[in-house]
Write a protein that holds these residues in place. Structure first.
Motif, PDB file in Angstrom:
ATOM      1  N   LEU A   5      51.181  46.409  42.953  1.00 48.31           N
ATOM      2  CA  LEU A   5      50.310  47.123  43.890  1.00 48.31           C
ATOM      3  C   LEU A   5      49.478  46.162  44.738  1.00 48.31           C
ATOM      4  N   PHE A   6      48.862  45.166  44.110  1.00 47.99           N
ATOM      5  CA  PHE A   6      47.975  44.285  44.869  1.00 47.99           C
ATOM      6  C   PHE A   6      48.769  43.314  45.754  1.00 47.99           C
ATOM      7  N   PHE A  28      38.587  43.398  48.978  1.00 41.45           N
ATOM      8  CA  PHE A  28      38.684  44.737  49.571  1.00 41.45           C
ATOM      9  C   PHE A  28      37.953  45.725  48.671  1.00 41.45           C
ATOM     10  N   MET A  29      37.649  46.898  49.245  1.00 45.35           N
ATOM     11  CA  MET A  29      36.900  47.910  48.504  1.00 45.35           C
ATOM     12  C   MET A  29      37.769  48.529  47.412  1.00 45.35           C
ATOM     13  N   ASP A  30      37.201  48.686  46.216  1.00 47.76           N
ATOM     14  CA  ASP A  30      37.905  49.390  45.150  1.00 47.76           C
ATOM     15  C   ASP A  30      38.036  50.866  45.537  1.00 47.76           C
ATOM     16  N   ILE A  31      39.227  51.415  45.308  1.00 51.93           N
ATOM     17  CA  ILE A  31      39.506  52.802  45.742  1.00 51.93           C
ATOM     18  C   ILE A  31      38.734  53.837  44.895  1.00 51.93           C
ATOM     19  N   MET A  32      38.373  53.453  43.684  1.00 49.73           N
ATOM     20  CA  MET A  32      37.584  54.354  42.826  1.00 49.73           C
ATOM     21  C   MET A  32      36.326  53.615  42.350  1.00 49.73           C
ATOM     22  N   ASN A  86      39.071  41.792  33.863  1.00 47.94           N
ATOM     23  CA  ASN A  86      39.763  42.269  32.667  1.00 47.94           C
ATOM     24  C   ASN A  86      41.122  41.587  32.555  1.00 47.94           C
ATOM     25  N   GLY A  92      41.177  46.303  29.164  1.00 47.58           N
ATOM     26  CA  GLY A  92      40.949  47.282  30.223  1.00 47.58           C
ATOM     27  C   GLY A  92      41.672  46.983  31.523  1.00 47.58           C
ATOM     28  N   GLN A  93      42.551  45.966  31.522  1.00 46.37           N
ATOM     29  CA  GLN A  93      43.290  45.672  32.761  1.00 46.37           C
ATOM     30  C   GLN A  93      44.322  46.764  33.005  1.00 46.37           C
ATOM     31  N   SER A  94      44.311  47.320  34.211  1.00 47.29           N
ATOM     32  CA  SER A  94      45.294  48.361  34.535  1.00 47.29           C
ATOM     33  C   SER A  94      46.188  47.946  35.702  1.00 47.29           C
ATOM     34  N   VAL A  95      45.710  47.017  36.528  1.00 42.74           N
ATOM     35  CA  VAL A  95      46.555  46.455  37.593  1.00 42.74           C
ATOM     36  C   VAL A  95      46.802  44.997  37.222  1.00 42.74           C
ATOM     37  N   HIS A  99      42.300  40.048  39.239  1.00 42.03           N
ATOM     38  CA  HIS A  99      41.257  40.480  40.168  1.00 42.03           C
ATOM     39  C   HIS A  99      39.897  40.383  39.517  1.00 42.03           C
ATOM     40  N   HIS A 101      36.172  42.039  39.666  1.00 40.71           N
ATOM     41  CA  HIS A 101      35.360  43.167  40.136  1.00 40.71           C
ATOM     42  C   HIS A 101      33.963  42.652  40.483  1.00 40.71           C
TER      43      HIS A 101
HETATM   44  P1  5GP Z   1      41.417  46.937  36.180  1.00 39.87           P
HETATM   45  O1  5GP Z   1      41.294  48.147  35.312  1.00 39.87           O
HETATM   46  O2  5GP Z   1      42.859  46.445  36.228  1.00 39.87           O
HETATM   47  O3  5GP Z   1      40.444  45.843  35.831  1.00 39.87           O
HETATM   48  O4  5GP Z   1      41.003  47.384  37.631  1.00 39.87           O
HETATM   49  C1  5GP Z   1      41.873  47.905  38.576  1.00 39.87           C
HETATM   50  C2  5GP Z   1      41.041  48.429  39.717  1.00 39.87           C
HETATM   51  O5  5GP Z   1      41.891  48.649  40.819  1.00 39.87           O
HETATM   52  C3  5GP Z   1      40.351  49.756  39.399  1.00 39.87           C
HETATM   53  O6  5GP Z   1      38.937  49.623  39.580  1.00 39.87           O
HETATM   54  C4  5GP Z   1      40.958  50.715  40.412  1.00 39.87           C
HETATM   55  O7  5GP Z   1      40.029  51.654  40.916  1.00 39.87           O
HETATM   56  C5  5GP Z   1      41.453  49.800  41.499  1.00 39.87           C
HETATM   57  N1  5GP Z   1      42.620  50.313  42.210  1.00 39.87           N
HETATM   58  C6  5GP Z   1      43.731  50.879  41.673  1.00 39.87           C
HETATM   59  N2  5GP Z   1      44.601  51.214  42.643  1.00 39.87           N
HETATM   60  C7  5GP Z   1      44.036  50.839  43.825  1.00 39.87           C
HETATM   61  C8  5GP Z   1      44.467  50.937  45.193  1.00 39.87           C
HETATM   62  O8  5GP Z   1      45.549  51.414  45.523  1.00 39.87           O
HETATM   63  N3  5GP Z   1      43.619  50.454  46.125  1.00 39.87           N
HETATM   64  C9  5GP Z   1      42.401  49.912  45.813  1.00 39.87           C
HETATM   65  N4  5GP Z   1      41.639  49.483  46.817  1.00 39.87           N
HETATM   66  N5  5GP Z   1      41.964  49.812  44.540  1.00 39.87           N
HETATM   67  C10 5GP Z   1      42.770  50.275  43.557  1.00 39.87           C
END
Ligand code: 5GP
Ligand code: ZN
Length: 141
Positions: A5-6, A28-32, A86, A92-95, A99, A101
């Motif tokens: 994704l990134f 870039f801005m986090d989407i959530m 993360n 807690g890493q999901s992507v 990155h 935060h």
């Molecule tokens: P993690 O949980 O891996 O540390 O954080 C992943 C972050 O990526 C989350 O805060 C989530 O909101 C953000 N994120 C996931 N998908 C997207 C996307 O498509 N665009 C943006 N800008 N942020 C995203």
């Protein structure tokens, strides 16, 4: 990486709201967003997490953090900042593209609870000494 994704955000095939970019990094801005102004900082080159990065690559990305931190503070008049990274699903890493935060903080009820200090004493000073010795031994492996 084609299915990352990134990496797609770096390439521009998925849109993002950019705040900073140079040869090596993109912010870039986090989407959530967890709080107002929640920003993500990534290396343009794909690295899954910190275990996948050289010290030079890590230094390069962390060197940009103060600049973005200052701008967030000025922009949002935030009074604190959590810098979070993360590594691995249990953390807690999901992507799975490294990155950082940057989460501006406004007060202790702004919706993000970052640190959980344990009140229980689970480790003895002997255990700390043993752990530290093992960590020191593994530092240069
Ligand atoms: P993690 O949980 O891996 O540390 O954080 C992943 C972050 O990526 C989350 O805060 C989530 O909101 C953000 N994120 C996931 N998908 C997207 C996307 O498509 N665009 C943006 N800008 N942020 C995203
Ligand atoms: Zn990637």
């Amino acid at each position: 990486m084609s299915d990352c994704l990134f990496c797609k955000i770096v390439e521009g095939s998925i849109p993002s709201t950019k705040v900073f970019e140079d040869e090596h990094v993109l912010a870039f801005m986090d989407i959530m967003p967890l709080t107002k102004g929640h920003t993500l900082l990534i290396p343009k080159k794909h690295h899954e997490n910190i275990y996948d990065m050289s010290s030079e690559e890590a230094a390069q990305i962390f060197s940009v953090v103060p600049k973005i931190a200052e701008s967030l503070k000025t922009t949002f008049q935030s009074v604190g900042l959590n810098i979070l990274n993360n590594n691995g699903a249990p953390a807690g890493q999901s992507v799975f593209h490294f990155h950082i935060h940057l989460i501006p903080r406004y007060d202790q009820t702004d919706g993000f609870k970052a640190i959980w200090h344990t009140k229980e004493k689970q480790y003895t000073s002997e255990m700390f000494a043993e752990y530290a010795e093992q960590i020191r031994m593994n530092l240069n492996k």
